[in-house]
Write a protein that holds these residues in place. Structure first.
Motif, PDB file in Angstrom:
ATOM      1  N   SER A   4       1.264   9.689   3.819  1.00  0.00           N
ATOM      2  CA  SER A   4       0.837   8.365   3.361  1.00  0.00           C
ATOM      3  C   SER A   4       1.697   7.263   3.961  1.00  0.00           C
ATOM      4  N   VAL A   5       3.016   7.470   3.977  1.00  0.00           N
ATOM      5  CA  VAL A   5       3.911   6.446   4.529  1.00  0.00           C
ATOM      6  C   VAL A   5       3.642   6.242   6.017  1.00  0.00           C
ATOM      7  N   THR A  22       0.823  -1.210   0.000  1.00  0.00           N
ATOM      8  CA  THR A  22       0.000   0.000   0.000  1.00  0.00           C
ATOM      9  C   THR A  22       0.854   1.256   0.000  1.00  0.00           C
ATOM     10  N   THR A  23       1.938   1.232   0.767  1.00  0.00           N
ATOM     11  CA  THR A  23       2.846   2.379   0.789  1.00  0.00           C
ATOM     12  C   THR A  23       3.495   2.587  -0.570  1.00  0.00           C
ATOM     13  N   ASN A  42       0.304   4.409   6.554  1.00  0.00           N
ATOM     14  CA  ASN A  42       0.358   2.977   6.247  1.00  0.00           C
ATOM     15  C   ASN A  42       1.204   2.203   7.241  1.00  0.00           C
TER      16      ASN A  42
END
Length: 593
Positions: free
Chosen positions: A395-396, A340-341, A399
């Motif tokens: 985002s990182v 996902t990342t 996740n």
């Protein structure tokens, strides 16, 4: 435990084998004969198709010709299977006899299938510019086919042979596997140079598009593929001989072969992605550094190509990891978070590439009044980069399981504190934003700001950099600019001013100044700088020092000073010739650099 003693098959075993093979050997001989006849008979047809394939242009035509070659390569196999069906329909064997027939033919069919598929793979690479030498196409496919046939035969022996115990059957299987390994070692060492050239070849993309990271890794593997293949074969055989323990006698060799096959598939996928991108660029007739379409085809196509190659590499790595570490299949939380990342980072990379490409294209095509896009480009690019980097970091962290809400709230508080403590800096930034977006100034223009006159050499979000006539560079904060004078917009104008002492010379001076203005506006050397006729205003003032005469001439931006100096020079010479006394001209500012 002592190994079981090995012994040759006795008469009873040979009689048993004869009884088992008598019903099926005619069908086996028929299938082999049809297979050999079909392969030999279609050799010229395959060669003709391969020659046409190398000369054909266009992706669709190449794939059509390659599918024809694939059909010609697999047709003998299909004919052999059809012959088996015909024989089975006529001989009507029972189910055990049919199973024995298939077990007897399976090594031959496997060898023929590998031979045909490897030939097709080399032909496909040749269609996309990877020229396979005659030596490698003549020697390597038969060697790999023979090795595959021996491996399948060894597998069938390990499953059991009527009349033989596990000891002799295992020894025979080990001998066949050893022979297959020796064939593989010999093929890898013999074809190390030719296969390296085949795998590397020339890039299908332009020189402006350097190799991606997966392509560089593939190039390194192409340089050292023979060492990798030899290492895997030796490790597999060491496992077969029990050097890694009894638990790795049967599974290690198959796992290594599967890993090698997965690596080969990944390499082919990476090469085909690069070739497909190069073919698309060729069909589009892309020229580097031209229009927006060509820039997007190069840069965005490179991002998409890299994404496909990374996806292939990740799929291969996950398959090999699951093969060697089965426990990874049970807990996929970390893998899911990592994927996902990566997907989020890749999406942001695509967005950044689109924005950066649009900014570059806009900067290269900004023509005419000012250079606004060129001025805004550093600010817009930095702003876009900060936004994309912030989204990537959020985002990182999200996740990875980090709660980003407190971080965002803390960042807002810190931003407010910085804004209060740096009000002047904030004022500079806000004023700079308005000045830049209103297109008041641009790089290369001559302006007067905060009491300084010079050429704009740089614009940041906070300061204006001016180079004056003495060569000094001034850094002026935007908040200190209350009035801005731009000499490079629209047109330039120079006002002529001459003072004469004797009033009786007024009419002659007026006539001569008007004549000089008309002459300079018509001379080819100066005509290109003039945008309007010379305007003689007349007597502007009568002062104790004399009579002041003024006029005006328009020019292109930044050309008025050169025209003014030339007119003043001519007035001084003309008045000296006519005896018009005490002529004075206004001082001129230093020219812009």
């Amino acid at each position: 435990m002592l190994a079981q003693p090995l012994s040759l098959p006795g008469p009873e075993t040979l009689r048993l084998w004869r009884d088992l093979l008598d019903p099926v050997w005619p069908g086996a001989l028929l299938a082999v004969a049809v297979l050999l006849a079909g392969w030999i008979g279609l050799t010229r047809w395959r060669s003709t198709i391969a020659a046409r394939l190398r000369e054909t242009g266009g992706l669709r035509r190449r794939l059509t010709q390659w599918l024809r070659y694939l059909a010609a390569a697999l047709l003998p196999l299909l004919a052999a299977l059809l012959a088996l069906l015909v024989w089975a329909a006529l001989a009507r064997p029972d189910r055990p006899e049919l199973e024995r027939l298939l077990r007897l033919l399976l090594p031959v069919l496997a060898a023929a299938a590998v031979l045909a598929l490897v030939n097709c793979a080399f032909t496909l690479l040749s269609a996309f510019g990877r020229r396979a030498t005659r030596e490698i196409t003549r020697r390597l496919p038969p060697q790999l086919g023979l090795a595959a046939g021996l491996m399948v035969a060894a597998l069938l022996l390990r499953q059991g042979v009527p009349g033989l115990t596990s000891g002799p059957a295992g020894a025979a299987a080990l001998a066949l596997e050893t022979a297959a390994a020796l064939i593989g070692l010999r093929a890898a060492w013999q074809q190390r140079q030719t296969l390296r050239q085949l795998l590397k070849g020339e890039s299908a993309t332009p020189d402006e598009d350097p190799p991606t990271l997966p392509e560089r890794v593939t190039g390194w593997v192409a340089d050292h593929w023979h060492l990798l293949a030899i290492g895997l074969i030796l490790a597999g055989m060491a496992g077969r001989y029990g050097l890694f323990g009894p638990d790795h006698r049967t599974g290690l060799f198959a796992d290594l072969l599967l890993a090698l096959a997965l690596l080969a598939i990944a390499g082919v996928g990476i090469l085909l992605a690069e070739r497909l991108h190069g073919h698309i660029l060729g069909r589009m007739q892309v020229v580097a550094g031209t229009g927006l379409r060509d820039r997007l085809a190069l840069r965005l196509g490179r991002v998409i190509r890299t994404g496909v190659q990374i996806a292939v590499a990740l799929w291969t790595a996950s398959a090999i990891a699951a093969l060697w570490w089965p426990g990874l299949r049970q807990d996929g939380t970390a893998v899911t978070a990592g994927l996902t990342t990566l997907v989020a980072l890749y999406a942001l990379w695509v967005i950044w590439t689109l924005v950066d490409t649009l900014l570059d294209w806009s900067a290269s095509h900004s023509m005419g009044r000012g250079t606004r896009i060129r001025t805004l480009l550093p600010f817009l690019r930095n702003f876009a980069f900060i936004v994309v980097a912030t989204l990537a970091a959020i985002s990182v962290l999200s996740n990875l399981g980090v709660d980003v809400a407190p971080l965002l709230a803390g960042a807002g508080v810190v931003g407010i504190a910085i804004g209060i403590g740096a009000q002047k800096l904030v004022g500079d930034v806000i004023t700079g934003i308005f000045i830049i977006f209103e297109d008041s100034i641009a790089i290369g223009e001559t302006v007067e700001a905060a009491g300084k006159t010079g050429v704009v050499e740089g614009l940041t979000i906070r300061t204006l950099k001016l180079r004056d006539g003495d060569g000094a560079l001034h850094s002026i904060p935007f908040s200190s600019i209350t009035t801005l004078k731009n000499n490079s917009r629209g047109y330039g104008a120079y006002t002529i001013s001459a003072t004469i002492l004797n009033p009786e010379d007024t009419d002659r001076a007026l006539a001569e100044i008007g004549r000089i203005g008309r002459e300079i506006a018509q001379e080819p050397e100066w005509q290109s700088l003039v945008t309007g006729p010379f305007s003689l205003w007349g007597v502007d003032q009568i002062t104790p020092t004399g009579v002041v005469i003024k006029g005006n001439i328009r020019s292109h931006p930044n050309a008025q000073w050169a025209l003014g100096r030339e007119i003043n020079r001519r007035i001084a010479l003309r008045f000296s010739e006519l005896g018009i006394a005490q002529v004075q001209t206004q001082p001129l500012p230093p020219p812009p650099v």
